[in-house]
Design a protein around this motif. Structure first.
Motif, PDB file in Angstrom:
ATOM      1  N   VAL A  61       0.883  -1.166   0.000  1.00  0.00           N
ATOM      2  CA  VAL A  61       0.000   0.000   0.000  1.00  0.00           C
ATOM      3  C   VAL A  61       0.918   1.212   0.000  1.00  0.00           C
ATOM      4  O   VAL A  61       1.600   1.496   0.983  1.00  0.00           O
ATOM      5  N   ARG A  85      -9.066   2.026   7.917  1.00  0.00           N
ATOM      6  CA  ARG A  85      -8.783   0.669   8.384  1.00  0.00           C
ATOM      7  C   ARG A  85      -8.126   0.654   9.761  1.00  0.00           C
ATOM      8  O   ARG A  85      -7.781  -0.390  10.288  1.00  0.00           O
ATOM      9  N   THR A 139       0.138   3.431  10.142  1.00  0.00           N
ATOM     10  CA  THR A 139       1.088   3.978   9.184  1.00  0.00           C
ATOM     11  C   THR A 139       0.361   4.379   7.905  1.00  0.00           C
ATOM     12  O   THR A 139      -0.699   3.849   7.599  1.00  0.00           O
ATOM     13  N   SER A 191       5.649  -0.274   6.964  1.00  0.00           N
ATOM     14  CA  SER A 191       5.026  -1.127   7.979  1.00  0.00           C
ATOM     15  C   SER A 191       5.723  -1.061   9.335  1.00  0.00           C
ATOM     16  O   SER A 191       6.947  -0.909   9.423  1.00  0.00           O
ATOM     17  N   ASN A 242      -4.942   6.503  -0.615  1.00  0.00           N
ATOM     18  CA  ASN A 242      -4.378   5.375   0.134  1.00  0.00           C
ATOM     19  C   ASN A 242      -4.170   5.720   1.601  1.00  0.00           C
ATOM     20  O   ASN A 242      -4.398   4.900   2.496  1.00  0.00           O
ATOM     21  N   SER A 243      -3.713   6.957   1.861  1.00  0.00           N
ATOM     22  CA  SER A 243      -3.489   7.373   3.243  1.00  0.00           C
ATOM     23  C   SER A 243      -4.804   7.427   4.018  1.00  0.00           C
ATOM     24  O   SER A 243      -4.880   6.992   5.171  1.00  0.00           O
ATOM     25  N   GLU A 284       2.052   0.459   3.600  1.00  0.00           N
ATOM     26  CA  GLU A 284       2.484  -0.881   4.014  1.00  0.00           C
ATOM     27  C   GLU A 284       3.571  -1.349   3.054  1.00  0.00           C
ATOM     28  O   GLU A 284       3.489  -1.110   1.844  1.00  0.00           O
ATOM     29  N   TRP A 290      -7.458   5.667   3.305  1.00  0.00           N
ATOM     30  CA  TRP A 290      -7.896   4.281   3.457  1.00  0.00           C
ATOM     31  C   TRP A 290      -7.199   3.629   4.639  1.00  0.00           C
ATOM     32  O   TRP A 290      -7.808   2.851   5.379  1.00  0.00           O
ATOM     33  N   GLN A 291      -5.940   3.951   4.855  1.00  0.00           N
ATOM     34  CA  GLN A 291      -5.215   3.421   6.006  1.00  0.00           C
ATOM     35  C   GLN A 291      -5.848   3.902   7.323  1.00  0.00           C
ATOM     36  O   GLN A 291      -5.973   3.140   8.278  1.00  0.00           O
ATOM     37  N   LYS A 349      -5.201   1.711  10.639  1.00  0.00           N
ATOM     38  CA  LYS A 349      -3.782   1.386  10.606  1.00  0.00           C
ATOM     39  C   LYS A 349      -2.989   2.563  11.167  1.00  0.00           C
ATOM     40  O   LYS A 349      -3.429   3.705  11.108  1.00  0.00           O
TER      41      LYS A 349
END
Length: 294
Positions: free
Chosen positions: A70, A97, A101, A171, A90-91, A104, A93-94, A99
């Protein structure tokens, strides 16, 4: 006992590859130990095997998709200039989720296992004194050095990967209940560790210019500014590592040879461009040749 030490520096590791090629092929350096941090940890196992042509092909052809599963970045080109901007989708989406970071890097772990084989691992254990990679144990707030002699093949590949995980963009890894990340967060260039492990002569490749040649341009958004801030902090860690390394070398009467980049190669070492990395590899070779001819 001779040791080769390579600092962190992302794509600038191509320069270190060129320096190492000159030292090993033209100066006939027979290193007993290889130590690396971050991108240095990617280079040292292949240098220990001695297959520099394979390393050149692997390193100069690496792309964003070989590193990020990712990616928090979008790589762009404007004329001859290549740069990265933040991939906000993408950021986001992290974050959704939950996350911790922005990206990934599981693709990098697969890439390491694909190109560093178990046969090469076994050959190093038979023929070399040691290969060591640097990691940061964030749970215990300490730097740790992982030797190939203490690890299975799978474990050592995992530590190489962890040494490269430049958080918060890559990660965060968990091993035995502890959370680990890029070794450069605690030690950018492990010169002192090489000396403590018995090196009597150290060649250390520092993937930064000895002095800053031009004013750094700061980012225009919070993400790119964060990258500038991290770069500044790692520069301070690196300078401290070099001072400590010089003192350790003087104290133990160890010959220390430092190889800096002649100029600042890039302001964003997370750009992986074949054109630039081939150019930097040749620059590293030429720089080492010039240094030894002076």
């Amino acid at each position: 006992m001779q040791a080769l030490v390579i600092s962190g520096g992302g794509s600038k590791g191509a320069f270190a590859g060129g320096v190492a090629q000159y030292l090993m092929e033209r100066e006939n350096r027979k290193y007993d130990m290889f130590l690396g941090t971050s991108t240095g940890s990617l280079l040292v196992p292949h240098l220990a095997v001695g297959d520099i042509s394979k390393l050149y092909d692997i390193f100069t052809n690496v792309q964003q998709q070989d590193i990020f599963s990712v990616s928090p970045f979008v790589q762009r080109k404007k004329g001859e200039r290549e740069y990265v901007s933040i991939d906000f989708v993408n950021s986001l989406w992290q974050f959704i989720r939950m996350k911790r970071t922005f990206g990934e890097s599981k693709a990098l772990r697969k890439h390491i296992r694909k190109h560093f084989t178990i046969e090469e691992y076994q050959r190093i254990k038979r023929e070399k004194h040691d290969v060591v990679v640097t990691v940061s144990n964030l749970s215990m707030n300490r730097v740790e050095y992982k030797s190939i002699n203490d690890c299975s093949y799978e474990e050592f590949c995992n530590w190489i990967w962890i040494s490269c995980n430049y958080i918060p963009f890559m990660s965060l890894a968990k091993v035995d209940g502890y959370e680990y990340a890029d070794g450069g967060l605690g030690c950018v260039i492990p010169i002192r560790e090489a000396i403590l492990r018995g090196a009597t002569e150290v060649d250390a490749v520092v993937l930064e210019a000895e002095t800053m040649g031009k004013q750094r341009v700061l980012g225009k958004n919070p993400f790119s500014l964060m990258m500038n801030l991290f770069g500044h902090l790692l520069d301070q860690v690196e300078r401290s590592d070099i001072v400590i390394g010089k003192l350790a070398a003087k104290n133990r009467d160890v010959k220390l040879n430092l190889y800096y980049t002649p100029t600042s190669l890039t302001e964003n070492s997370l750009i992986f461009s074949k054109r630039l990395m081939e150019k930097w590899w040749q620059q590293g070779y030429d720089y080492a040749e010039k240094k030894h001819s002076d």
